[in-house]
Design an enzyme around this catalytic site. Sequence first.
Site, PDB file in Angstrom:
ATOM      1  N   TYR D  16       0.840  -1.191   0.000  1.00  0.00           N
ATOM      2  CA  TYR D  16       0.000   0.000   0.000  1.00  0.00           C
ATOM      3  C   TYR D  16       0.876   1.241   0.000  1.00  0.00           C
ATOM      4  O   TYR D  16       1.945   1.258   0.585  1.00  0.00           O
ATOM      5  CB  TYR D  16      -0.906   0.021   1.236  1.00  0.00           C
ATOM      6  N   HIS D  82      20.695   6.766  22.345  1.00  0.00           N
ATOM      7  CA  HIS D  82      20.029   8.075  22.322  1.00  0.00           C
ATOM      8  C   HIS D  82      20.178   8.587  20.895  1.00  0.00           C
ATOM      9  O   HIS D  82      21.269   8.882  20.428  1.00  0.00           O
ATOM     10  CB  HIS D  82      20.723   9.027  23.313  1.00  0.00           C
ATOM     11  N   THR D 107      18.305  21.375  23.093  1.00  0.00           N
ATOM     12  CA  THR D 107      17.962  20.082  23.673  1.00  0.00           C
ATOM     13  C   THR D 107      17.504  19.190  22.511  1.00  0.00           C
ATOM     14  O   THR D 107      17.146  19.691  21.438  1.00  0.00           O
ATOM     15  CB  THR D 107      16.872  20.247  24.748  1.00  0.00           C
ATOM     16  N   HIS D 155     -32.296   5.761   3.478  1.00  0.00           N
ATOM     17  CA  HIS D 155     -32.573   4.513   4.193  1.00  0.00           C
ATOM     18  C   HIS D 155     -32.439   3.309   3.251  1.00  0.00           C
ATOM     19  O   HIS D 155     -33.070   2.279   3.470  1.00  0.00           O
ATOM     20  CB  HIS D 155     -33.970   4.479   4.809  1.00  0.00           C
ATOM     21  N   GLN D 229       9.336  20.999  26.901  1.00  0.00           N
ATOM     22  CA  GLN D 229      10.495  20.462  26.196  1.00  0.00           C
ATOM     23  C   GLN D 229      10.121  20.209  24.734  1.00  0.00           C
ATOM     24  O   GLN D 229      10.972  20.248  23.856  1.00  0.00           O
ATOM     25  CB  GLN D 229      10.978  19.156  26.838  1.00  0.00           C
ATOM     26  N   ARG D 287     -17.384  -9.067 -11.022  1.00  0.00           N
ATOM     27  CA  ARG D 287     -16.709  -7.766 -11.153  1.00  0.00           C
ATOM     28  C   ARG D 287     -16.824  -7.095  -9.790  1.00  0.00           C
ATOM     29  O   ARG D 287     -17.796  -6.383  -9.515  1.00  0.00           O
ATOM     30  CB  ARG D 287     -17.389  -6.900 -12.225  1.00  0.00           C
ATOM     31  N   ASN D 288     -15.871  -7.357  -8.947  1.00  0.00           N
ATOM     32  CA  ASN D 288     -15.955  -6.868  -7.578  1.00  0.00           C
ATOM     33  C   ASN D 288     -15.344  -5.470  -7.456  1.00  0.00           C
ATOM     34  O   ASN D 288     -14.320  -5.198  -8.075  1.00  0.00           O
ATOM     35  CB  ASN D 288     -15.214  -7.822  -6.638  1.00  0.00           C
ATOM     36  N   GLU D 293     -13.475  -1.257  -1.898  1.00  0.00           N
ATOM     37  CA  GLU D 293     -13.471  -1.981  -0.623  1.00  0.00           C
ATOM     38  C   GLU D 293     -12.141  -1.763   0.097  1.00  0.00           C
ATOM     39  O   GLU D 293     -12.085  -1.642   1.326  1.00  0.00           O
ATOM     40  CB  GLU D 293     -13.707  -3.464  -0.865  1.00  0.00           C
ATOM     41  N   GLU D 327       4.163   7.916  17.982  1.00  0.00           N
ATOM     42  CA  GLU D 327       4.185   8.935  16.909  1.00  0.00           C
ATOM     43  C   GLU D 327       5.059   8.496  15.727  1.00  0.00           C
ATOM     44  O   GLU D 327       4.731   8.781  14.573  1.00  0.00           O
ATOM     45  CB  GLU D 327       4.757  10.255  17.433  1.00  0.00           C
ATOM     46  N   ARG D 328       6.178   7.880  16.054  1.00  0.00           N
ATOM     47  CA  ARG D 328       7.077   7.429  14.988  1.00  0.00           C
ATOM     48  C   ARG D 328       6.388   6.443  14.042  1.00  0.00           C
ATOM     49  O   ARG D 328       6.791   6.273  12.898  1.00  0.00           O
ATOM     50  CB  ARG D 328       8.273   6.672  15.584  1.00  0.00           C
TER      51      ARG D 328
END
Lengths: 454, 454, 454, 454
Positions: D16, D82, D107, D155, D229, D287-288, D293, D327-328
Site C-alpha cells: 500500500y 540516544h 535540547t 434509508h 520540552q 466484477r468486484n 473496498e 508517533e514514529r
Amino acid sequence: MTAEGEALFCPLEFRYGRDEVRALFSREARLARALKVEAALAESEAELGMIPKEAANAIAHAASSGAVRLSHVDELERTLRHDVMAITRALAEAAGPGGAWVHYGATSADITDSALALEMKAAAAVLRQDLSELAGVLLALARRHRATPEVGRTHGQHAVPISFGYKAAVGAAEVLRHRRRLDELLPRLAVGKMSGAVGTGSSFGANAEAVEVATMLRLGLGTDEAPTQVVGRDRIAEFTNWMALVAGTAERLATEVRNLQRTEIGEVQEPFDEAQQVGSSTMAQKRNPTVSENVSSLARLVRAFALPPLENMVLWHERDLANSANERIVLPHAIVLADDLLVKLTTIFRHLHVNVERMAENLESSEGAVMAENLMLTLTARGLPRSDAHEIIRTLTGPGATGSLAERAQGDPRVMKVLSAAEVAALLAPDAYVRAAARKTERLVDRLETELAG
Amino acid sequence: MTAEGEALFCPLEFRYGRDEVRALFSREARLARALKVEAALAESEAELGMIPKEAANAIAHAASSGAVRLSHVDELERTLRHDVMAITRALAEAAGPGGAWVHYGATSADITDSALALEMKAAAAVLRQDLSELAGVLLALARRHRATPEVGRTHGQHAVPISFGYKAAVGAAEVLRHRRRLDELLPRLAVGKMSGAVGTGSSFGANAEAVEVATMLRLGLGTDEAPTQVVGRDRIAEFTNWMALVAGTAERLATEVRNLQRTEIGEVQEPFDEAQQVGSSTMAQKRNPTVSENVSSLARLVRAFALPPLENMVLWHERDLANSANERIVLPHAIVLADDLLVKLTTIFRHLHVNVERMAENLESSEGAVMAENLMLTLTARGLPRSDAHEIIRTLTGPGATGSLAERAQGDPRVMKVLSAAEVAALLAPDAYVRAAARKTERLVDRLETELAG
Amino acid sequence: MTAEGEALFCPLEFRYGRDEVRALFSREARLARALKVEAALAESEAELGMIPKEAANAIAHAASSGAVRLSHVDELERTLRHDVMAITRALAEAAGPGGAWVHYGATSADITDSALALEMKAAAAVLRQDLSELAGVLLALARRHRATPEVGRTHGQHAVPISFGYKAAVGAAEVLRHRRRLDELLPRLAVGKMSGAVGTGSSFGANAEAVEVATMLRLGLGTDEAPTQVVGRDRIAEFTNWMALVAGTAERLATEVRNLQRTEIGEVQEPFDEAQQVGSSTMAQKRNPTVSENVSSLARLVRAFALPPLENMVLWHERDLANSANERIVLPHAIVLADDLLVKLTTIFRHLHVNVERMAENLESSEGAVMAENLMLTLTARGLPRSDAHEIIRTLTGPGATGSLAERAQGDPRVMKVLSAAEVAALLAPDAYVRAAARKTERLVDRLETELAG
Amino acid sequence: MTAEGEALFCPLEFRYGRDEVRALFSREARLARALKVEAALAESEAELGMIPKEAANAIAHAASSGAVRLSHVDELERTLRHDVMAITRALAEAAGPGGAWVHYGATSADITDSALALEMKAAAAVLRQDLSELAGVLLALARRHRATPEVGRTHGQHAVPISFGYKAAVGAAEVLRHRRRLDELLPRLAVGKMSGAVGTGSSFGANAEAVEVATMLRLGLGTDEAPTQVVGRDRIAEFTNWMALVAGTAERLATEVRNLQRTEIGEVQEPFDEAQQVGSSTMAQKRNPTVSENVSSLARLVRAFALPPLENMVLWHERDLANSANERIVLPHAIVLADDLLVKLTTIFRHLHVNVERMAENLESSEGAVMAENLMLTLTARGLPRSDAHEIIRTLTGPGATGSLAERAQGDPRVMKVLSAAEVAALLAPDAYVRAAARKTERLVDRLETELAG
C-alpha cells in the site's frame, strides 16, 4: 542493515519488535502457510477420492519444496491483481500435470483464512510464552520483597503501608488473568474453513463436511461451524480486544515504574547502563525511565489497533472485502508490538533496581500519618462512634499540625481517654500492616506459581 | 411522563432502553446494593467475633428495611462530598447504637466495588437472556428457511446460491459464541473485595482473609485474588470489550436487514405497522428499515464505550480515582444500550417479513451466472486445466454477453468437447447448491439448539 | 430532587454538568427549536409568495406561544412513530386552518438538522466562554507566579529550573488555541438546510434557493452548500473531534495538578474545604485531588464520544438513519461534560493553593544537579568538545556522588582548568534560568491577554 | 524487490502507498531533516555572535554534503542509546574542529520537533494536492452528469429523483471542506521550537528569542509560542483528527461506489481491466469493487490512528516520552495511507463507468412512486390538509398496489377532485426534480471550481 535498509519506512522493520516475531509475518512465511493449506486440501481430497492421489502428492511436494518462489508469485499477481489466484497458478505450474487439481472446489478465502488461523495460532503461542515469563519475573520479585516496607499510595497520596512484593504480586495476578483469557479464546481463534464461496460447502459436493474436517485436522486447526465466505470476524476482534487488555496492563506496569522512579520518590530505577548510556543530550545527570515510557507509548497503539477489527465485524452479506487490507496491517503490527511490550517489561522487572532504603524513608516521612487508619479503627473498637474517631484523626492530621502523629495523638485527651501512650505508639508503627501484606503476598505467590507451572 | 420528565436530558431516560434494565442502575438500586454489602460485612464480622452480634443485626435490619433514605444520603453527601461516607453515616444513624460498627475495617472501595460486582452480575444475567432469545429466534428462522433459495452475495455482487436459513444460522452461531464468552468472563467480572485501603486486608487484622471470603460468599460473588484499593479494572474492560463484540454482531445483523430491504433487493422487510406508522414525512410511500438503522446507530456508541475502561486500567499505584466518574456513566449506558440492541433485533427477526418470491427472482436474474463456479469445477474435473476453465467462464460472463449462461456455454465448443448440453443445464441449475446449504443448515441448527438449551 | 428523581438513571441528570448547559438539550428546548425552524420556513415561504401570509402568521404564533405541548407531541409520536411528523401535526393543529401550510415542501431533516445547528451554535457559545474564563484564570496565575522558582521535570525527573508561572502560561496558550480552532470551525458547524428530501431543493420548485437562504438568515445560520437529505456529517465530527482535543488539554492540566499534589512533591493543592470535606472514609488525614481526578475521568469519555460521529460520516446514498440515535446521545453528553471539565478546571486554578516554599525545597533538593546543563554549555563555550563536557557532567552526577554539584565540580581538575570556583558557583545557581522563564512568561502573558480580550 | 524485500514485514513497504510519500519518512530523509535543523541553528547562532562563523559554516557544510552517514549514526546509537546524541556526535565528527559548536544550547527535542514540523509540512502539501485532484475529478464528473437522472435513496429506499452529477458535487464539496480545514490548521502544525530543555530558552541566554525566531525563519516554520520540552501535542492530534475526517469522507465515497455497483443496482462500476484482471478465483464472472473496498478498509485504520495522538496530549510536566514511539509509527503510516486513499479514489472516479441506462431503469422501476412527494405537495397546495394528502399517498403506495402510481392516482376520486389526469401525469414525471438537481449542481460546480482554482 544494508543500503536498502536505509530506505525502510516502518519502524517495526528496524526499531521495535523482535526478529523471531516479525518473521511470523514475512511475505515468505505467509506464502509458506498458504501453500501448506493448499497441500492439506489436496491431500484430504485425494484421501476422499475426489482428486487423483498422484496429483495430491505432486501438489504437496511442490508446496513444501521451495519450488514456488515469492518473486514469481509477485509477477503473476501484477497481471492477475488477485493474490490467491497468483499463488494457485504458481503452485499449479510447479506441480506439473497434477497441478490442474490445485485449489479444487476451494475459494480464495478458504486458503487465506485457514492460513491466517495458522498465523494467529503461532502468534498466540509466542504471546502466551511472553506472559508466562513476565509473570515468573514478577512472582520472583514478589517473593523476594514480600516483606519490604513501602507506602501504599492512592490518589497519588500516601495511604497506608504495604510491601513492595505485594505490588509485584498484583501485577503477576493480572498477567496470569490474561493468560487464562488467551487459553479460553484460542479455540475460537485458531479455526479455519474449507467451505467454498459462501460457507455452505456446496462446491465440494457430498464430501463438503469431510473435506473441511480432514483439512483442518491436518493443519491442527478447529473448524468454523458457520462461516460465510470467510471465518467470522468476531474471532479476530476478540483477539485484538485481548491484546488491548494486555496493553492496558503493560501501560499500568510501565506507569508504576515511571512514577516510582520520579526524582522525588526514587524507589525503583529501570535498568540503565551507567557506563555508556546517555540520559539526556543536555542534562547529562538524568536517569530517565525511557524503556517504561516506550512501553506506555506503544501500548496506546496496540489499544488503537483494536478498533478496525471491531468495525470489520460488520461485513455485508456473505462477506465484503473491507476487513482485508486493514487486517493485513493491524494484526502483524499489533502482535509484534504486544510481544515487544511484554519482553521489555520482563527485562525491566528482571533487572529492576529496588531502592529499599528510599522506600523506608518515604514510608516514615509522614511521621505516622500513614497509620492513622489503624488508630481510628482502634478508637472505634474502644467505643467511640466511627464518625467521632474519623473527626479526631482528621483534625490531628490537618494543616498546621507539627511533630509525629504519635506525639499529637498522645497529647489529645479524646484519644488518651481510651488508649495508653504505648498503645498509641504501637498502633502507629507500620509493622503490623507490612506483615499483613507479607502474609497475603506469600499465599498469593504460592497460588500463582502453581498456576504458572500448570 | 410528568412535568419533570419534560426537562429530562438523557435519551436513555425516555427514548432508548427498557425500564427493567434501567432500573438496575437507578440511584435507589445503587443505594440498596451498597447497603447490602455493608450488611454482609457486618454479619461476617459478627460471625468471626470481630463486632457484636447485636450490632450486626441492627445494621442488617437498617440496611434492608428502607430506613436509609436516598434523600437523606444526598443531604449528607452535599456536606461531606464523599458518597460512601454519606451512606455509612446514614446507615449508622439508622442502626442506632450498633451503628458504630458500620463499615468496620472497610475502605469505601470495598463497598463500592463489591456493589458494582453485584450490579455487573445482574446485568450479565439480563444480557445472557437477551442473547438466548435472539439465538432462539434466529434458529427458528434458520430451520423454517433452511431450503429457501437465495443468492449469496460477496463484495455486494451475486456469488453462488445459498439458502436464507443458512444466513440466519450463521447469525445464531455468532450470537451463541458471545454467550459462551460471557460465561467464561463472568467468574472474572463478578468478584468483589473486602481488603481495605490498599488490598492487603491489614485493617481487618488476622481475620482479613476470613472476613473477605465470608462476605463475598454471602453476596454470591467471587473474590479478587489480588486487589489494590480497588478490584482490577481489567475485569471491567473485559466486559465492555465484550459488549463491543456484541455490538459488532448487532450492527452486522442490522446491516444485513437494511441491505436485503433495499428497494432493488426487497428480500426482507422489518416489521412495519401498515395501518399507522409513517415512513417519511414527505415520501409517504416509503418503508424504511428504521429499527435496524437504529440498531446500527446505537451499536456504534456501545463500541465507543469500550475505550474509557481500557484507559482506566492504567491506575496509579494502589489506585487513582480517574476510573470512577466515567465508569458511572459508561457502564449503565453501555448495558442499557446493549440490551436495547438485542431486544430490538429479536423483535425484528421474530416478525421479519421474508419475501421468498423476490429471493427466487433475484437468484434467477443473472440467468445462471451464479452457478458458473459449478461449471468451472466440472470442466476442471473433466480434465481442463483450472486456469483454462477459469478463463472460459470469465469470457462467457464478460461484458456484452447475452442470453442465459447455459445457452452461451452450450454454444461454446471448448465446453461442448467435455460436456453434453443436458449436463451443462443441470450444472447451472441452483438446486444442488441450495440443497447443500439446506443440509448444512439443518446440521448446524440441531447442534446450536442443543447448545442453546444447555 | 423529587421522588421521581430518585429513579433517575443517567448521572448527567444529577451528578455531573451544569443546569444551564443541560437545559440546552431538554426535550422542551429541542421542541422549541424545531418549532422555531418551522416558523422561519413558513415566514420565508410567505415572503416569497409560496404560502398565504395569514397561514405563516398563524404558524409562527402557534410555534412561539407555547400552544404546542410536548406531552401532546409525545402522544402523537406514539402512534406515528415519527418524531417530526408528530411535531408538524401538533403545530398544524395549533395553527388552525393555516396549519395546512406547516412544513410545506420540507423534509423532516430540514427541520431537525437546522434545529441541530441552532443547538450546536448555542453550545459552542457556552464552550467558548468556558475557554475564555479558564484562559483568564491561567493567565492571572502565570503573571502572579511568573518568577516563582520551580524545578522543570521531564520523564518525571528533575530537569532544569523553570517558573511556576510559565507552566500556567503554557496551559493558557493551549486553551486559547482551542478557542481559535472553535472560531474557525463554527461557520462550518452552524449551518442548516432547507432543501428537501435529497438536498436538491426540488420540492420547493423555482424558489428553492431563495427559501433556503431566507430561512437560514432568519435563524442566524449558514447554509450547507451541498447537503443530501441531511447536512454533511463531517461538520458534526469536526466538532466532536474538537471536543476530544479540548478533553486532551483538560486531562493534561488535571494530571499536572494531580502530580504536583503528590505527597512527595506537594507543590500545589486543589481547593479543599478543610472544615467539612472528607478525604477518605478510613484515612482521615488524606487530601486527595478528587476534582482533578474527576476531570481526568470525564475527559476520557469526551474523547470516546468522538468515535461515533466519525463512523456516522459514512452515510449511504442520500442518507441513512444510522447517525441519528447515537447523535442524540453523544452530542448532549459530550457537550455537558466538556463544559463540566472546563468549569471544574477554572475553579481548581482560581483557588489553587500554590506552595512556593515546597517548590523552592524541591528545586534545591538535588544540590545543583538541575543546573548541570548550564555548566556543560559553559565548558563547551570555553573550548571543551561537547562530548567531553557531557561526559564530565555524566560522571560528576552519576551514582555514588556526594555533596553538592558545585563542590564536586570545584574539585574536578578538568573543570577547574577552564573555570574559577566562583564561576562554577554562579553557573549552578538556578536564578538565571528562572529569570529567563520569567521574561518569557511575561512576554507570553502580554500577548495572550491581548488575544483573550480580542 | 530484492531478496531482502522478501523478508519485509510491513505491507506499507510493498503493498500500500506510493513511493514518493513513503520516501518522506525514510530513515535517510529523517536524518537529513535533523541535520538541516542543526545547520539552521548553527547558522543562526553564528549570525547572533554566539558561536564562530567558521564553525557554523563547517557544520552547515557537513550537514548538507552527505558526510554524515546513516550507518555511522546507527553505530553510535547502539552505544549511546540516544538517537539525537548519535546524530550530533556524527555531525560534530564530520564538521571537524567547528563540530564542538554543534547543537549549542539546544535540547534533543528542539531538533526532533522542528524536524517533525518540516516533515508534517511536506506531508500536508502532498495531501492538499491529493484533495485538489480528487475534487477536480469529482467536479468534472458532476458537470458531465449534472442532468443525468438517477433515483435518490434514503434509508436504502428509493426516495425522489436526483441527478448523478449532484452526488458527485456533494462529494467535491466535502473534499474541499477538508482542504479548507487543512489550510487553517497548517500554521498551527508547521511550528518548531528552539527553546531548550523546558521551553523557556534559558540555555540560550539573552539571545533565546532571537535564536529561536531566526532558526525557524530559515526553516520556513512558525514558532511554538509556549512549548515545554516539546511542541504542544494538540498540534499533532489536530492533524491526525483531520486525517480521520478525511478517512470518513473516503469511506463514504467508496461505500457509495460499492453500493451503486451492487448486482441489483449496477449504476456504476469501478475501473476493471477486462482483459486480464481476475474477479474471483472460483466465480470467474464477478466484477468486484475491490479498490473501493480497499479504501473502506484502510480508512478505518486511518481513523484508528487518531487515538494515540489524543492520549499523547496528556504529557507529564515539561514532557514525558510516552508520545514518542507511537508517533514514529502513527504519523508515517497514517499519512501514507491517507494519501493512498485519496489517490485511489481519484483513479476510481476518473475512470468510473457510469451506466446511464441502468440509472434510468432503476428510476422508473417504481412506476412513479418516487414522485409521490410532488403529488402530495400539490394536493396540499390545492387545499387538502397536509395529513390527508400524506394519507392518500400512503395508501396509494401501500402493499397490494398494482400499476403505476399515475394510474392509481387517476383512479382515486380524492385526487381527481382537485387535479386533472394530465396534471397527475405531469406531476409524477421525474423531469422537474432532475432539472432542479441539474440547476443546483451547475451553480455548485461553478462555485467550487472557483474555490479549487484559488
